[in-house]
Design a protein around this motif. Structure first.
Motif, PDB file in Angstrom:
ATOM      1  N   VAL A   1       0.255 -13.079  -2.977  1.00 52.30           N
ATOM      2  CA  VAL A   1      -0.733 -13.715  -4.361  1.00 52.30           C
ATOM      3  C   VAL A   1      -0.493 -12.121  -5.395  1.00 52.30           C
ATOM      4  O   VAL A   1      -0.791 -12.335  -6.187  1.00 52.30           O
ATOM      5  CB  VAL A   1      -2.051 -13.740  -3.244  1.00 52.30           C
ATOM      6  N   SER A   2       0.061 -10.675  -3.879  1.00 55.60           N
ATOM      7  CA  SER A   2      -1.039  -9.640  -5.155  1.00 55.60           C
ATOM      8  C   SER A   2       0.751  -9.198  -5.783  1.00 55.60           C
ATOM      9  O   SER A   2       0.832  -9.090  -6.622  1.00 55.60           O
ATOM     10  CB  SER A   2      -0.657  -8.614  -4.001  1.00 55.60           C
ATOM     11  N   ASP A   3       2.191  -9.763  -4.776  1.00 58.29           N
ATOM     12  CA  ASP A   3       3.139 -10.075  -5.974  1.00 58.29           C
ATOM     13  C   ASP A   3       3.467 -10.725  -6.566  1.00 58.29           C
ATOM     14  O   ASP A   3       3.623 -10.548  -8.046  1.00 58.29           O
ATOM     15  CB  ASP A   3       4.527 -10.344  -4.629  1.00 58.29           C
TER      16      ASP A   3
ATOM     17  N   GLU B   1       9.759  10.616  -0.250  1.00 54.96           N
ATOM     18  CA  GLU B   1       9.778   9.402  -1.171  1.00 54.96           C
ATOM     19  C   GLU B   1       9.201   8.035  -1.372  1.00 54.96           C
ATOM     20  O   GLU B   1      10.082   7.284   0.148  1.00 54.96           O
ATOM     21  CB  GLU B   1      11.545   9.642  -2.253  1.00 54.96           C
ATOM     22  N   LYS B   2       9.042   6.737  -1.876  1.00 53.05           N
ATOM     23  CA  LYS B   2       8.629   5.596  -1.516  1.00 53.05           C
ATOM     24  C   LYS B   2       9.084   4.748  -2.825  1.00 53.05           C
ATOM     25  O   LYS B   2       9.604   5.058  -3.951  1.00 53.05           O
ATOM     26  CB  LYS B   2       7.560   5.288  -1.822  1.00 53.05           C
ATOM     27  N   THR B   3       9.599   4.142  -2.135  1.00 49.90           N
ATOM     28  CA  THR B   3      10.334   2.781  -2.668  1.00 49.90           C
ATOM     29  C   THR B   3      10.558   1.212  -2.056  1.00 49.90           C
ATOM     30  O   THR B   3      11.170   0.923  -1.630  1.00 49.90           O
ATOM     31  CB  THR B   3      11.998   3.124  -3.517  1.00 49.90           C
TER      32      THR B   3
ATOM     33  N   LYS C   1      -3.872  -0.980  -9.260  1.00 49.00           N
ATOM     34  CA  LYS C   1      -3.836  -1.372  -7.352  1.00 49.00           C
ATOM     35  C   LYS C   1      -5.175  -1.883  -7.419  1.00 49.00           C
ATOM     36  O   LYS C   1      -6.491  -0.933  -8.279  1.00 49.00           O
ATOM     37  CB  LYS C   1      -3.917  -0.142  -7.021  1.00 49.00           C
ATOM     38  N   GLY C   2      -5.173  -2.797  -6.389  1.00 47.32           N
ATOM     39  CA  GLY C   2      -6.685  -3.297  -6.111  1.00 47.32           C
ATOM     40  C   GLY C   2      -6.887  -4.623  -7.329  1.00 47.32           C
ATOM     41  O   GLY C   2      -8.270  -4.455  -7.807  1.00 47.32           O
ATOM     42  N   ARG C   3      -5.620  -4.911  -7.933  1.00 48.60           N
ATOM     43  CA  ARG C   3      -6.579  -6.453  -9.385  1.00 48.60           C
ATOM     44  C   ARG C   3      -6.504  -7.001  -8.689  1.00 48.60           C
ATOM     45  O   ARG C   3      -6.347  -7.501  -7.094  1.00 48.60           O
ATOM     46  CB  ARG C   3      -5.307  -6.055 -10.076  1.00 48.60           C
ATOM     47  N   PRO C   4      -7.932  -7.871  -9.181  1.00 48.38           N
ATOM     48  CA  PRO C   4      -8.171  -9.344  -8.729  1.00 48.38           C
ATOM     49  C   PRO C   4      -6.508 -10.244  -8.516  1.00 48.38           C
ATOM     50  O   PRO C   4      -6.197 -10.504  -9.817  1.00 48.38           O
ATOM     51  CB  PRO C   4      -8.907  -9.784  -9.882  1.00 48.38           C
ATOM     52  N   HIS C   5      -6.543 -11.206  -7.595  1.00 45.98           N
ATOM     53  CA  HIS C   5      -6.047 -11.406  -8.079  1.00 45.98           C
ATOM     54  C   HIS C   5      -5.795 -13.033  -8.367  1.00 45.98           C
ATOM     55  O   HIS C   5      -6.289 -13.628  -8.821  1.00 45.98           O
ATOM     56  CB  HIS C   5      -5.419 -12.121  -5.548  1.00 45.98           C
ATOM     57  N   ALA C   6      -4.740 -13.722  -8.592  1.00 48.89           N
ATOM     58  CA  ALA C   6      -3.761 -14.505  -9.212  1.00 48.89           C
ATOM     59  C   ALA C   6      -4.617 -15.538  -8.592  1.00 48.89           C
ATOM     60  O   ALA C   6      -4.725 -15.988  -7.408  1.00 48.89           O
ATOM     61  CB  ALA C   6      -2.584 -14.807  -9.210  1.00 48.89           C
TER      62      ALA C   6
ATOM     63  N   GLY D   1       0.484  -0.967   0.048  1.00 49.10           N
ATOM     64  CA  GLY D   1       0.363  -0.040   0.147  1.00 49.10           C
ATOM     65  C   GLY D   1       0.645   0.893  -0.022  1.00 49.10           C
ATOM     66  O   GLY D   1       0.858   2.046   0.015  1.00 49.10           O
ATOM     67  N   THR D   2       2.012   1.447  -0.535  1.00 47.28           N
ATOM     68  CA  THR D   2       3.299   1.904  -0.305  1.00 47.28           C
ATOM     69  C   THR D   2       2.459   3.683  -1.426  1.00 47.28           C
ATOM     70  O   THR D   2       2.588   4.095  -0.802  1.00 47.28           O
ATOM     71  CB  THR D   2       4.409   1.427  -0.966  1.00 47.28           C
ATOM     72  N   ARG D   3       1.592   3.119  -2.804  1.00 48.00           N
ATOM     73  CA  ARG D   3       1.299   4.544  -3.081  1.00 48.00           C
ATOM     74  C   ARG D   3       0.328   5.487  -2.263  1.00 48.00           C
ATOM     75  O   ARG D   3       0.139   6.217  -2.459  1.00 48.00           O
ATOM     76  CB  ARG D   3       0.777   3.245  -4.655  1.00 48.00           C
TER      77      ARG D   3
HETATM   78  N1  LIG Z   1      -6.985   3.608  -1.655  1.00 45.19           N
HETATM   79  C1  LIG Z   1      -6.077   2.802  -2.264  1.00 45.19           C
HETATM   80  N2  LIG Z   1      -6.690   2.995  -3.968  1.00 45.19           N
HETATM   81  C2  LIG Z   1      -6.434   0.879  -4.242  1.00 45.19           C
HETATM   82  N3  LIG Z   1      -5.381   0.555  -4.063  1.00 45.19           N
HETATM   83  C3  LIG Z   1      -5.317   0.525  -2.324  1.00 45.19           C
HETATM   84  C4  LIG Z   1      -5.500   1.951  -1.392  1.00 45.19           C
HETATM   85  N4  LIG Z   1      -4.772   1.878  -0.543  1.00 45.19           N
HETATM   86  C5  LIG Z   1      -4.809   0.695  -0.558  1.00 45.19           C
HETATM   87  N5  LIG Z   1      -4.135  -0.257  -1.351  1.00 45.19           N
HETATM   88  C6  LIG Z   1      -3.373  -1.201  -2.234  1.00 45.19           C
HETATM   89  O1  LIG Z   1      -1.868  -0.983  -2.581  1.00 45.19           O
HETATM   90  C7  LIG Z   1      -1.972  -2.149  -2.643  1.00 45.19           C
HETATM   91  C8  LIG Z   1      -0.502  -2.186  -4.174  1.00 45.19           C
HETATM   92  O2  LIG Z   1       1.002  -1.555  -3.277  1.00 45.19           O
HETATM   93  P1  LIG Z   1       1.529  -0.672  -3.156  1.00 45.19           P
HETATM   94  O3  LIG Z   1       1.920   0.380  -3.983  1.00 45.19           O
HETATM   95  O4  LIG Z   1       2.898  -0.824  -2.321  1.00 45.19           O
HETATM   96  O5  LIG Z   1       2.651  -1.923  -4.256  1.00 45.19           O
HETATM   97  S1  LIG Z   1       3.932  -1.773  -5.379  1.00 45.19           S
HETATM   98  O6  LIG Z   1       4.704  -2.331  -4.252  1.00 45.19           O
HETATM   99  O7  LIG Z   1       4.175  -0.387  -4.726  1.00 45.19           O
HETATM  100  O8  LIG Z   1       3.461  -1.969  -6.336  1.00 45.19           O
HETATM  101  C9  LIG Z   1      -2.698  -2.363  -3.567  1.00 45.19           C
HETATM  102  O9  LIG Z   1      -2.711  -4.307  -3.435  1.00 45.19           O
HETATM  103  P2  LIG Z   1      -3.992  -5.436  -4.176  1.00 45.19           P
HETATM  104  O10 LIG Z   1      -4.988  -5.023  -4.095  1.00 45.19           O
HETATM  105  O11 LIG Z   1      -3.491  -6.410  -4.181  1.00 45.19           O
HETATM  106  O12 LIG Z   1      -3.401  -5.123  -5.511  1.00 45.19           O
HETATM  107  C10 LIG Z   1      -3.956  -2.594  -2.771  1.00 45.19           C
HETATM  108  O13 LIG Z   1      -4.657  -3.352  -1.774  1.00 45.19           O
END
Ligand SMILES: Nc1ncnc2c1ncn2[C@@H]1O[C@H](COP(=O)(O)OS(=O)(=O)O)[C@@H](OP(=O)(O)O)[C@H]1O
Length: 274
Positions: free
Chosen positions: A120-122, A84-86, A237-242, A32-34
């Motif tokens: 699973v997200s990774d 910054e985020k990495t 962000k928030g894709r359906p997981h495999a 959830g870094t973004r």
């Molecule tokens: N507000 C909001 N909107 C959308 N997505 C949100 C939000 N808050 C947290 N997340 C979760 O962020 C997950 C992606 O994490 P990162 O941004 O750290 O991914 S990355 O490492 O930069 O690729 C992403 O993971 P997945 O659901 O597995 O895709 C989201 O669940």
């Protein structure tokens, strides 16, 4: 004419410059870094590097030195905080010492989520990248399980062993310099987690519940800035997981039980992970 222009430009403009970050979101990948970065950016005293910087973890960048790092940063006024985020920093063994060297007082933010879900997200992200480049890919279960047992050398699994990575950061930084953000809580109620982050960063509380609204199409909270800008995170962000069979997922949860316990001990709190 040049002198006239210089004299008429507002003083605040003159004071803006690129500064090294006072806070870094170090991971975890897919935690959830973004979302955390964009949400912190709602604060008037915060400016963020829009793209991931990858300074401390990519040799080619690191060799270019601090001038290169600084050049990736946004322009800020004195008193504003650069962030910054990495996500790749967290699990890279070289990074903690390198960060310490440039700023021993830097504040570190670590956003975590259930390590099994994170894995699973990774995988889902890697799968998506390979599919778009028409490259072959293996099903998750094949990578994760070998002869009925969890395969400990699977990279995405290793990235979920939070205690191992955090131990390296704690060798270098005091615990109080690392703030742990609950990734699941950030999804449920971003405001609360942001209030905690503001307090850790010594920022006056400026992010309000009105900065967030739940977008039913996206299935997540989206952001509303003071200027009335509306922003949801992109479709990555928030894709359906495999898919992963529930038996395999349960095995994964069992595998993480002990690493999770060690992580909870290290951070002095627990999470309701599988
Ligand atoms: N507000 C909001 N909107 C959308 N997505 C949100 C939000 N808050 C947290 N997340 C979760 O962020 C997950 C992606 O994490 P990162 O941004 O750290 O991914 S990355 O490492 O930069 O690729 C992403 O993971 P997945 O659901 O597995 O895709 C989201 O669940």
């Amino acid at each position: 004419l040049r002198e006239l222009r210089a004299a008429s430009s507002p003083p605040a403009q003159n004071a803006t410059r690129q500064r090294l970050p006072g806070a870094i979101i170090i991971g975890v990948r897919k935690g959830g870094t973004r979302a955390l970065l964009e949400m912190l950016n709602l604060h008037p005293d915060v400016e963020v590097a829009k793209a991931e910087v990858h300074y401390f973890n990519v040799e080619e960048h690191y060799q270019q030195g601090l001038a290169w790092y600084r050049a990736q940063m946004p322009f800020t006024l004195p008193g504003q905080l650069t962030v910054e985020k990495t996500p790749g920093y967290f699990a890279n063994p070289q990074v903690p010492e390198r960060v310490l060297e440039i700023n021993p007082a830097v504040r570190l933010l670590l956003i975590v989520r259930d390590p099994a879900e994170r894995l699973v997200s990774d995988y889902t992200q890697v799968l998506h990248n390979r599919m778009t480049r028409h490259k072959p890919y293996q099903p998750l279960e094949e990578l994760l399980i070998s002869q009925g047992h969890i395969n400990p050398s699977y990279k995405a699994l290793q990235r979920s062993l939070y205690h191992q990575h955090l131990a390296r950061w704690l060798d270098v930084f005091p615990r109080k310099q690392i703030h742990v953000v609950d990734g699941e809580a950030l999804i449920r109620d971003p405001f609360l987690e942001l209030r905690r982050a503001e307090s850790f960063l010594d920022l006056p509380p400026r992010i309000a519940p009105s900065n967030f609204y739940f977008n039913t199409t996206k299935g997540f909270y989206c952001l509303l800035s003071a200027g009335g800008h509306d922003k949801c995170l992109d479709e990555s962000k928030g894709r359906p997981h495999a898919p992963l069979r529930s038996q395999a997922f349960r095995k994964l949860c069992r595998y993480f039980r002990e690493p999770n316990r060690l992580f909870f001990e290290m951070v002095g709190r627990s999470f309701s992970w599988c």
